[in-house]
Design a protein around this motif. Structure first.
Motif, PDB file in Angstrom:
ATOM      1  N   THR A  20       0.827  -1.211   0.000  1.00 48.21           N
ATOM      2  CA  THR A  20       0.000   0.000   0.000  1.00 48.21           C
ATOM      3  C   THR A  20       0.859   1.259   0.000  1.00 48.21           C
ATOM      4  O   THR A  20       0.612   2.208  -0.762  1.00 48.21           O
ATOM      5  CB  THR A  20      -0.924  -0.002   1.232  1.00 48.21           C
ATOM      6  N   VAL A  21       1.881   1.303   0.849  1.00 47.94           N
ATOM      7  CA  VAL A  21       2.764   2.471   0.916  1.00 47.94           C
ATOM      8  C   VAL A  21       3.493   2.661  -0.403  1.00 47.94           C
ATOM      9  O   VAL A  21       3.593   3.786  -0.931  1.00 47.94           O
ATOM     10  CB  VAL A  21       3.776   2.301   2.075  1.00 47.94           C
ATOM     11  N   THR A  76       0.863   8.917  -6.152  1.00 49.35           N
ATOM     12  CA  THR A  76       0.774  10.325  -5.762  1.00 49.35           C
ATOM     13  C   THR A  76       1.845  11.168  -6.461  1.00 49.35           C
ATOM     14  O   THR A  76       1.545  12.183  -7.117  1.00 49.35           O
ATOM     15  CB  THR A  76       0.914  10.462  -4.245  1.00 49.35           C
ATOM     16  N   PHE A  77       3.101  10.756  -6.342  1.00 51.35           N
ATOM     17  CA  PHE A  77       4.190  11.552  -6.915  1.00 51.35           C
ATOM     18  C   PHE A  77       4.244  11.421  -8.434  1.00 51.35           C
ATOM     19  O   PHE A  77       4.718  12.341  -9.120  1.00 51.35           O
ATOM     20  CB  PHE A  77       5.525  11.137  -6.284  1.00 51.35           C
ATOM     21  N   GLY A  78       3.765  10.291  -8.978  1.00 49.64           N
ATOM     22  CA  GLY A  78       3.656  10.173 -10.426  1.00 49.64           C
ATOM     23  C   GLY A  78       2.636  11.146 -10.986  1.00 49.64           C
ATOM     24  O   GLY A  78       2.862  11.764 -12.044  1.00 49.64           O
ATOM     25  N   LEU A 125       5.114  14.370   4.323  1.00 48.57           N
ATOM     26  CA  LEU A 125       4.839  12.950   4.130  1.00 48.57           C
ATOM     27  C   LEU A 125       5.880  12.086   4.826  1.00 48.57           C
ATOM     28  O   LEU A 125       5.569  10.980   5.301  1.00 48.57           O
ATOM     29  CB  LEU A 125       4.802  12.614   2.636  1.00 48.57           C
ATOM     30  N   ILE A 126       7.121  12.572   4.889  1.00 43.52           N
ATOM     31  CA  ILE A 126       8.163  11.829   5.609  1.00 43.52           C
ATOM     32  C   ILE A 126       7.796  11.713   7.086  1.00 43.52           C
ATOM     33  O   ILE A 126       7.926  10.647   7.691  1.00 43.52           O
ATOM     34  CB  ILE A 126       9.535  12.510   5.433  1.00 43.52           C
ATOM     35  N   VAL A 127       7.330  12.829   7.663  1.00 42.13           N
ATOM     36  CA  VAL A 127       6.908  12.806   9.074  1.00 42.13           C
ATOM     37  C   VAL A 127       5.741  11.833   9.256  1.00 42.13           C
ATOM     38  O   VAL A 127       5.705  11.047  10.215  1.00 42.13           O
ATOM     39  CB  VAL A 127       6.511  14.220   9.540  1.00 42.13           C
ATOM     40  N   TYR A 128       4.804  11.863   8.324  1.00 43.49           N
ATOM     41  CA  TYR A 128       3.649  10.967   8.416  1.00 43.49           C
ATOM     42  C   TYR A 128       4.076   9.501   8.307  1.00 43.49           C
ATOM     43  O   TYR A 128       3.589   8.644   9.061  1.00 43.49           O
ATOM     44  CB  TYR A 128       2.642  11.298   7.307  1.00 43.49           C
ATOM     45  N   VAL A 129       4.992   9.189   7.387  1.00 43.71           N
ATOM     46  CA  VAL A 129       5.415   7.801   7.182  1.00 43.71           C
ATOM     47  C   VAL A 129       6.194   7.297   8.402  1.00 43.71           C
ATOM     48  O   VAL A 129       6.067   6.137   8.785  1.00 43.71           O
ATOM     49  CB  VAL A 129       6.259   7.685   5.896  1.00 43.71           C
ATOM     50  N   PHE A 135      10.482   5.782   0.397  1.00 48.97           N
ATOM     51  CA  PHE A 135      11.593   6.440  -0.293  1.00 48.97           C
ATOM     52  C   PHE A 135      11.954   5.741  -1.602  1.00 48.97           C
ATOM     53  O   PHE A 135      12.750   6.259  -2.377  1.00 48.97           O
ATOM     54  CB  PHE A 135      12.830   6.488   0.621  1.00 48.97           C
ATOM     55  N   VAL A 136      11.384   4.556  -1.840  1.00 52.16           N
ATOM     56  CA  VAL A 136      11.503   3.917  -3.152  1.00 52.16           C
ATOM     57  C   VAL A 136      10.386   4.406  -4.069  1.00 52.16           C
ATOM     58  O   VAL A 136      10.627   4.769  -5.233  1.00 52.16           O
ATOM     59  CB  VAL A 136      11.448   2.382  -3.019  1.00 52.16           C
ATOM     60  N   GLY A 137       9.160   4.435  -3.550  1.00 58.91           N
ATOM     61  CA  GLY A 137       8.017   4.775  -4.390  1.00 58.91           C
ATOM     62  C   GLY A 137       7.913   6.242  -4.745  1.00 58.91           C
ATOM     63  O   GLY A 137       7.607   6.586  -5.897  1.00 58.91           O
ATOM     64  N   ALA A 138       8.161   7.143  -3.767  1.00 56.47           N
ATOM     65  CA  ALA A 138       7.995   8.573  -4.024  1.00 56.47           C
ATOM     66  C   ALA A 138       8.953   9.086  -5.109  1.00 56.47           C
ATOM     67  O   ALA A 138       8.503   9.695  -6.101  1.00 56.47           O
ATOM     68  CB  ALA A 138       8.184   9.350  -2.714  1.00 56.47           C
ATOM     69  N   PRO A 139      10.268   8.889  -5.012  1.00 55.25           N
ATOM     70  CA  PRO A 139      11.147   9.353  -6.090  1.00 55.25           C
ATOM     71  C   PRO A 139      10.921   8.620  -7.404  1.00 55.25           C
ATOM     72  O   PRO A 139      11.099   9.201  -8.482  1.00 55.25           O
ATOM     73  CB  PRO A 139      12.555   9.096  -5.544  1.00 55.25           C
ATOM     74  N   LEU A 140      10.513   7.326  -7.326  1.00 53.91           N
ATOM     75  CA  LEU A 140      10.251   6.585  -8.557  1.00 53.91           C
ATOM     76  C   LEU A 140       9.063   7.186  -9.297  1.00 53.91           C
ATOM     77  O   LEU A 140       9.076   7.302 -10.534  1.00 53.91           O
ATOM     78  CB  LEU A 140       9.983   5.116  -8.223  1.00 53.91           C
ATOM     79  N   GLY A 141       8.021   7.577  -8.552  1.00 50.17           N
ATOM     80  CA  GLY A 141       6.884   8.229  -9.193  1.00 50.17           C
ATOM     81  C   GLY A 141       7.272   9.556  -9.820  1.00 50.17           C
ATOM     82  O   GLY A 141       6.795   9.906 -10.909  1.00 50.17           O
ATOM     83  N   ALA A 142       8.160  10.321  -9.139  1.00 48.79           N
ATOM     84  CA  ALA A 142       8.612  11.600  -9.695  1.00 48.79           C
ATOM     85  C   ALA A 142       9.449  11.398 -10.951  1.00 48.79           C
ATOM     86  O   ALA A 142       9.461  12.245 -11.846  1.00 48.79           O
ATOM     87  CB  ALA A 142       9.418  12.353  -8.636  1.00 48.79           C
TER      88      ALA A 142
END
Length: 487
Positions: free
Chosen positions: A45-46, A53-55, A80-84, A390-397
């Motif tokens: 899910t994460v 989201t970032f994509g 989002l980092i604080v939330y995660v 930190f894998v999904g967020a930059p990958l989406g960007a």
């Protein structure tokens, strides 16, 4: 969660289908089962949500607007980092407190459902124990078939006495369970079989003969009282605990106890073997983990010991060191064979004991390893949520694609890689091939450098594959060669 729940329904379909269970009981089972899926559902899910989201941000040029306003990618991710991180803490609390309770409730409910009907409690190929049914017995069948598994093939029954001793054995080629909704009695009708009963004799002389009675039958009916089963409380708890049913505090305590107990078992067994061998005069200096002795050498050691005993009885003591052949030559001819046979028998007995003990110790250490694995998995699950973000967020960007197309495919591929690495590492850890702590952390540690790599590339506005600088280096190399050739 819905996808994994459907998978769970198919896994436990034999426990739920055809038992006459109400929707409340089935719903309760699924409710208890859901928390145990969190270790699979939450990381996926994460990963998926961060890529989506970032994509979407990158696809709609939201990041371009942020950077034009002086907002970096790290600053955009800060909240989002604080939330995660907070989500990781909640996940650890959930894994430490909720999942163990869920595992225990699921186990108890499955056992209670299995007791609703005797056919459900009979497992093919193994002895199933029937306690508290009016007449204690163990039943084994090779195959169940027909409506509600009422027909049985190759039935073996061990009937118990009040002292829980199996003194009666019944074997039949076939059997059938006949029941009525209005009755608390189920009839087990056996066909074409034999009845064996051990007779208890008061005379000691007769007991030595082990008397028994044998009879053959075409049809034999056993009435089973299931009144207690029909009044089964589905919420009844049993004090059965596995490594998955324990929290961190209990796991740490049990790991320490299991370690001490296993070491005591190994030490006691080692001393016993050394005493039986009588060949190692200073066992304290022998490292059993490094010493690998062949059967031939083992026999020689025992022969040496036996020969020493015989020589002491027939010859005066001598300070000179002699070989086995020299010592054997001093014995009579018939004593050669006796000594060697004694040694062979001793070695054979010791090896049989070692093989039997090896299986027991392997099970003990596997149980010990599973506790360490479960302990570290609770911590690894919390950190996996942070690292997969930190894998999904930059990958989406980087891929700049939203929606459920390409991001979904990439997320599933990454998750399957993460999941299967964890499964294989966990199995290796239980068998003792790798340390259990490494088995719990391996998949997370593999994703860590990937997350660092993708975050750096997304921060520097680089693509997923950066071969441009390599191509430039190759072009520059050939240009230099051309200049040199022109000169």
């Amino acid at each position: 969660m819905v996808i994994f729940i459907f998978q769970g329904i198919w896994l436990f379909i034999d426990d739920l289908a055809g038992k006459g269970l109400g929707i409340v009981i089935i719903g309760k089972f699924l409710f208890y089962y859901m928390p145990s899926l969190v270790d699979k559902v939450l990381p996926l899910t994460v990963l998926l949500s961060s890529i989506l989201t970032f994509g979407t941000f990158a696809e709609n040029y939201e990041f371009a607007a942020m950077k034009a306003s002086g907002i970096s990618l790290q600053r955009g991710m800060r909240s989002l980092i604080v939330y995660v991180i907070f989500l990781g803490g909640v996940t650890f609390f959930f894994a430490n407190n909720v999942i163990p309770k869920s595992e225990q409730k699921t186990y108890n409910l499955r056992r209670n459902i299995a007791k609703v009907k005797p056919a459900a409690a009979i497992t093919e190929g193994v002895f199933s124990d029937f306690e508290g049914t009016g007449e204690g017995m163990n039943i084994k069948v090779d195959k169940k078939y027909g409506e509600q598994d009422r027909f049985l093939d190759n039935v073996i029954i061990h009937k118990k006495t009040k002292q829980s001793i199996n003194n009666t054995v019944i074997k039949a080629e076939a059997g059938e369970l006949i029941s009525s909704e209005d009755s608390d009695i189920i009839q087990l009708v056996l066909k074409d079989g034999n009845y064996y009963e051990e007779l208890i004799s008061k005379s000691t002389k007769e007991k030595r003969k082990h008397p028994f009675a044998k009879s053959k039958f075409e049809t034999y009916t056993i009435n089973i009282d299931v009144s207690e089963l029909n009044n089964q409380d589905f919420d009844e708890d049993r004090n059965v605990t596995t490594d998955k049913m324990k929290n961190v505090g209990r796991l740490i305590k049990d790991i320490d106890s299991l370690k001490k107990n296993n070491l005591e078992k190994v030490e006691a067994f080692s001393k016993n073997i050394v005493t039986r061998m009588g060949a190692f005069y200073n066992p304290a200096k022998i490292d059993s983990t490094k010493r690998k002795q062949s059967n031939t050498n083992l026999i020689k050691d025992v022969v040496q010991n036996d020969v020493d005993d015989l020589v002491k009885q027939n010859k005066p003591k001598t300070d000179s060191i002699e070989t086995i052949d020299q010592l054997l030559s001093k014995l009579k001819e018939y004593q050669h064979t006796q000594t060697i046979n004694r040694a062979k028998n001793s070695v054979s007995s010791i090896l049989t004991t070692v093989v039997a003990k090896k299986d027991e110790l392997q099970k003990r250490f596997k149980f010990y390893n599973s506790h360490i694995l479960s302990l570290h998995k609770k911590y690894a699950l919390a950190f996996s949520c942070i690292i997969l973000f930190f894998v999904g967020a930059p990958l989406g960007a980087i891929i700049r694609k939203g929606g459920l197309g390409l991001p979904m495919v990439i997320a599933i591929v990454l998750f399957l890689t993460y999941y299967f690495i964890g499964v294989f590492a966990g199995n290796y850890a239980k068998e003792g091939n790798i340390h259990p702590a490494l088995g719990a952390w391996l998949s997370t540690l593999i994703m860590l450098p990937l997350g660092i790599f993708l975050t750096k590339r997304a921060t520097a506005d680089r693509g997923l594959t950066g071969f441009g600088h390599i191509i430039d280096i190759v072009k520059g190399f050939f240009k230099k060669k051309e200049k040199v050739s022109e000169k």
